[in-house]
Design an enzyme around this catalytic site. Structure first.
Site, PDB file in Angstrom:
ATOM      1  N   CYS A   1      -0.139 -25.202   4.929  1.00 39.34           N
ATOM      2  CA  CYS A   1      -0.482 -26.400   4.484  1.00 39.34           C
ATOM      3  C   CYS A   1      -2.026 -26.717   4.434  1.00 39.34           C
ATOM      4  O   CYS A   1      -2.618 -27.360   3.563  1.00 39.34           O
ATOM      5  CB  CYS A   1       0.073 -27.633   5.219  1.00 39.34           C
ATOM      6  SG  CYS A   1      -0.044 -27.552   7.144  1.00 39.34           S
TER       7      CYS A   1
ATOM      8  N   GLU B   1       3.855 -35.615   7.212  1.00 39.51           N
ATOM      9  CA  GLU B   1       2.970 -34.286   7.284  1.00 39.51           C
ATOM     10  C   GLU B   1       3.160 -33.847   6.006  1.00 39.51           C
ATOM     11  O   GLU B   1       3.729 -33.055   5.920  1.00 39.51           O
ATOM     12  CB  GLU B   1       3.373 -33.288   8.447  1.00 39.51           C
ATOM     13  CG  GLU B   1       3.430 -34.023   9.472  1.00 39.51           C
ATOM     14  CD  GLU B   1       1.765 -34.274  10.386  1.00 39.51           C
ATOM     15  OE1 GLU B   1       0.882 -33.738   9.881  1.00 39.51           O
ATOM     16  OE2 GLU B   1       1.417 -35.041  11.336  1.00 39.51           O
TER      17      GLU B   1
HETATM   18  P1  NAD Z   1       9.762 -29.905   0.463  1.00 45.75           P
HETATM   19  O1  NAD Z   1       9.037 -31.268   0.299  1.00 45.75           O
HETATM   20  O2  NAD Z   1      10.160 -29.436  -0.963  1.00 45.75           O
HETATM   21  O3  NAD Z   1      10.822 -29.840   1.346  1.00 45.75           O
HETATM   22  C1  NAD Z   1      10.422 -30.239   2.763  1.00 45.75           C
HETATM   23  C2  NAD Z   1      12.171 -30.624   3.256  1.00 45.75           C
HETATM   24  O4  NAD Z   1      12.493 -31.531   2.640  1.00 45.75           O
HETATM   25  C3  NAD Z   1      13.134 -29.399   3.173  1.00 45.75           C
HETATM   26  O5  NAD Z   1      13.863 -29.298   4.560  1.00 45.75           O
HETATM   27  C4  NAD Z   1      14.051 -30.071   2.166  1.00 45.75           C
HETATM   28  O6  NAD Z   1      15.443 -29.718   2.052  1.00 45.75           O
HETATM   29  C5  NAD Z   1      13.874 -31.433   2.179  1.00 45.75           C
HETATM   30  N1  NAD Z   1      13.996 -32.570   1.253  1.00 45.75           N
HETATM   31  C6  NAD Z   1      13.936 -31.943  -0.093  1.00 45.75           C
HETATM   32  N2  NAD Z   1      14.146 -33.123  -0.831  1.00 45.75           N
HETATM   33  C7  NAD Z   1      14.605 -34.220   0.193  1.00 45.75           C
HETATM   34  C8  NAD Z   1      14.971 -35.332  -0.247  1.00 45.75           C
HETATM   35  N3  NAD Z   1      14.857 -35.986  -1.384  1.00 45.75           N
HETATM   36  N4  NAD Z   1      15.047 -36.360   0.860  1.00 45.75           N
HETATM   37  C9  NAD Z   1      15.082 -35.904   2.207  1.00 45.75           C
HETATM   38  N5  NAD Z   1      14.844 -34.344   2.483  1.00 45.75           N
HETATM   39  C10 NAD Z   1      14.598 -33.674   1.345  1.00 45.75           C
HETATM   40  O7  NAD Z   1       8.460 -28.872   0.940  1.00 45.75           O
HETATM   41  P2  NAD Z   1       8.588 -27.467   1.183  1.00 45.75           P
HETATM   42  O8  NAD Z   1       8.489 -26.750  -0.308  1.00 45.75           O
HETATM   43  O9  NAD Z   1       9.545 -26.834   2.086  1.00 45.75           O
HETATM   44  O10 NAD Z   1       7.219 -27.340   1.907  1.00 45.75           O
HETATM   45  C11 NAD Z   1       5.857 -26.877   1.154  1.00 45.75           C
HETATM   46  C12 NAD Z   1       5.207 -28.280   1.170  1.00 45.75           C
HETATM   47  O11 NAD Z   1       5.003 -28.734   2.504  1.00 45.75           O
HETATM   48  C13 NAD Z   1       3.581 -28.107   0.876  1.00 45.75           C
HETATM   49  O12 NAD Z   1       3.162 -29.296  -0.010  1.00 45.75           O
HETATM   50  C14 NAD Z   1       3.010 -28.182   2.047  1.00 45.75           C
HETATM   51  O13 NAD Z   1       1.192 -28.530   1.909  1.00 45.75           O
HETATM   52  C15 NAD Z   1       3.580 -28.934   2.842  1.00 45.75           C
HETATM   53  N6  NAD Z   1       3.584 -28.905   4.293  1.00 45.75           N
HETATM   54  C16 NAD Z   1       2.651 -29.615   4.985  1.00 45.75           C
HETATM   55  C17 NAD Z   1       2.404 -29.381   6.441  1.00 45.75           C
HETATM   56  C18 NAD Z   1       1.594 -30.530   7.219  1.00 45.75           C
HETATM   57  O14 NAD Z   1       1.634 -30.197   8.433  1.00 45.75           O
HETATM   58  N7  NAD Z   1       1.091 -31.477   6.755  1.00 45.75           N
HETATM   59  C19 NAD Z   1       2.975 -28.212   7.028  1.00 45.75           C
HETATM   60  C20 NAD Z   1       3.734 -27.330   6.132  1.00 45.75           C
HETATM   61  C21 NAD Z   1       3.971 -27.569   4.858  1.00 45.75           C
END
Ligand code: NAD
Length: 463
Positions: free
Chosen positions: A240, A206
């Site tokens: 998002c 997502e």
């Molecule tokens: P992010 O991708 O930076 O982090 C998300 C999660 O992944 C965190 O828990 C982080 O600790 C973990 N993570 C980071 N690097 C990782 C790795 N290499 N391996 C495994 N896990 C890892 O995202 P964010 O800044 O927390 O959230 C914002 C983003 O999320 C935006 O792009 C937004 O559009 C998206 N988002 C999408 C939805 C949806 O439903 N499609 C909903 C909310 C947010």
């Protein structure tokens, strides 16, 4: 509870795996009990949840938390409690048997830390799985609350929470889960998909992206502006499915901007001192937004900062004023990256072909919004663009439909959840064919002769 240790993480995973092996098809009563416990915990901890997210954001509207986190998860639980019965006990000669997959991993982002942890978790529990959640390191208070929730109402072999930074995230994503559900950025989604591929673990991604809102010539601009202002400023744009940028007919950008200014002023007469105007999650994110706006301004864009009460926005408060940007060049970061904050570029288009071509040549977005009363032009936009979901004449609300799947497409994600789709995502839908005692399939056995040829001819005509 796991505090950042990969050894404990593996131990927790193994515990859930063994528990699943002992009870691979939990009864309806067990599943309902897990969901009941979660619902009761939400009811009794609503104010703790509101407080924790408020501290994490240094200012998160309590109303937004009640609506976009607690209410959404509670609705999901109620809906899920009705689904398994219908799917499970339908007798048929051909049966599609939903079966729990096993141990499910959920990686959540910070922007809706409760909804995006517990939303997928409740679907995985309803489908009979064991669940390990890794929340974001940027919401430590809410993560701590999730840990205490897990301790209070679940066995660690039912649901556990792993707390840690990106390194733990990496270790988490490389566990051989039966399904890995990731919500976050497109960039990290790529890494998670690669880590999962090593185990052939199926993933749901997502992700994010730039979701356009198209204003058609047939739209009521005043009404559209009110709805866009709400959709863009909920959680200060850190949603998002927030409209990322507007596409408006040529010559109307200034008019649209003044309607938006009025609409924003109505929603938020004050901003910096308004508890319902949410802060930006971290200083790094705030500085990023400021830099994107600065770059666009330097590149010749007109920047309109909406600040009805003339308040000062200092970096310490981490609130960022709603900012409209007209004429940002396509090469600026504002037009290339997901904004994820209260900054709204307004882009003019010459005609509908031009607007649709703009959407088509960019990455497939998570959401698309269409504002207008002309049905045939709206249908063209629906047919000629590919996006995760669409709301017509409003923003965000397609996400809140439990009777519809939610998920992106291409760079904005793969797979879906919500309602029945969440249940299916976390189930193996196993086809089972019940052979009858008396049947005709022996006619297909060798040695082949006239009967076989006749039968094949007849069946070829009717099958
Ligand atoms: P992010 O991708 O930076 O982090 C998300 C999660 O992944 C965190 O828990 C982080 O600790 C973990 N993570 C980071 N690097 C990782 C790795 N290499 N391996 C495994 N896990 C890892 O995202 P964010 O800044 O927390 O959230 C914002 C983003 O999320 C935006 O792009 C937004 O559009 C998206 N988002 C999408 C939805 C949806 O439903 N499609 C909903 C909310 C947010």
């Amino acid at each position: 509870m796991l505090q950042g240790s990969p050894t404990e993480l593996v131990a927790s995973f193994e515990r859930q795996r063994q528990a699943f092996a002992l009870d691979p098809d939990p009864t309806l009563a067990t599943r309902l009990s897990r969901l009941d416990r979660l619902a009761a915990w939400l009811d009794s901890h609503e104010s703790d949840i509101v407080r924790a997210i408020d501290v994490d954001f240094q200012g998160r509207s309590a109303h937004e938390t009640r609506l976009a986190e607690v209410f959404v998860v509670r609705t999901g639980i109620r809906h899920a409690q009705r689904v398994p019965t219908a799917l499970h006990f339908r007798p048929a000669y051909n049966r599609l048997m939903p079966q729990p997959l096993g141990v499910v991993g959920i990686i959540a982002p910070w922007n809706y830390p409760l909804q995006l942890s517990l939303g997928p978790a409740l679907a995985a529990l309803a489908a009979g799985n064991r669940v390990l959640i890794k929340p974001s390191e940027l919401t430590p208070r809410l993560s701590a609350l999730l840990v205490s929730m897990a301790r209070e109402i679940f066995n660690p072999d039912e649901l556990d929470v792993a707390i840690g930074d990106v390194e733990l995230g990496k270790a988490f994503a490389s566990l051989p889960f039966d399904h890995l559900f990731f919500t976050g950025s497109t960039q990290v989604g790529r890494d998670v998909a690669q880590a999962a591929a090593a185990n052939l673990t199926p993933v749901t991604l997502e992700l994010g992206g730039k979701s356009p809102a198209i204003l058609d010539v047939s739209c009521n601009v005043a009404v559209a502006a009110q709805r866009i202002a709400f959709g863009k400023l909920l959680n200060a744009g850190q949603t998002c499915v927030a409209p990322d940028y507007l596409l408006v007919p040529a010559g109307t950008a200034e008019n649209v901007a003044s309607h938006l200014e009025r609409a924003i002023t109505k929603l938020y007469p004050k901003l910096a001192s308004n508890p319902d105007y949410t802060a930006v999650i971290s200083e790094r994110h705030r500085a990023r937004l400021a830099e994107m706006v600065r770059e666009a301004r330097t590149a010749g864009a007109r920047v309109i900062e909406v600040n009805p009460a003339g308040e000062a926005f200092n970096a310490a408060s981490r609130k960022f004023p709603p900012t409209l940007v007209i004429g940002a060049p396509v090469a600026t970061r504002l037009m290339r990256e997901e904004i994820f904050g209260p900054v709204l570029p307004i882009v003019e288009y010459a005609n509908l072909d031009d607007a649709l071509a703009y959407v088509q040549r960019n990455a497939r977005p998570l959401a698309l919004y269409w504002f207008g009363d002309d049905a045939s032009r709206c249908n063209r936009a629906l047919r000629e663009t590919v996006s995760g979901g669409v709301t017509i004449n409003d923003c965000l609300w397609h996400l809140a439909q439990e009777s519809q799947p939610f998920g992106g497409v291409g760079p904005s994600g793969m797979g879906a959840y919500h309602g029945k789709w969440g249940f299916d995502t976390f189930s193996k839908r196993k086809p089972v064919f019940h052979q009858a005692r008396w049947n005709g399939t022996a006619l297909f056995h060798p040695p082949y002769g006239h009967t076989f040829n006749w039968l094949l001819r007849v069946l070829s005509r009717i099958a």
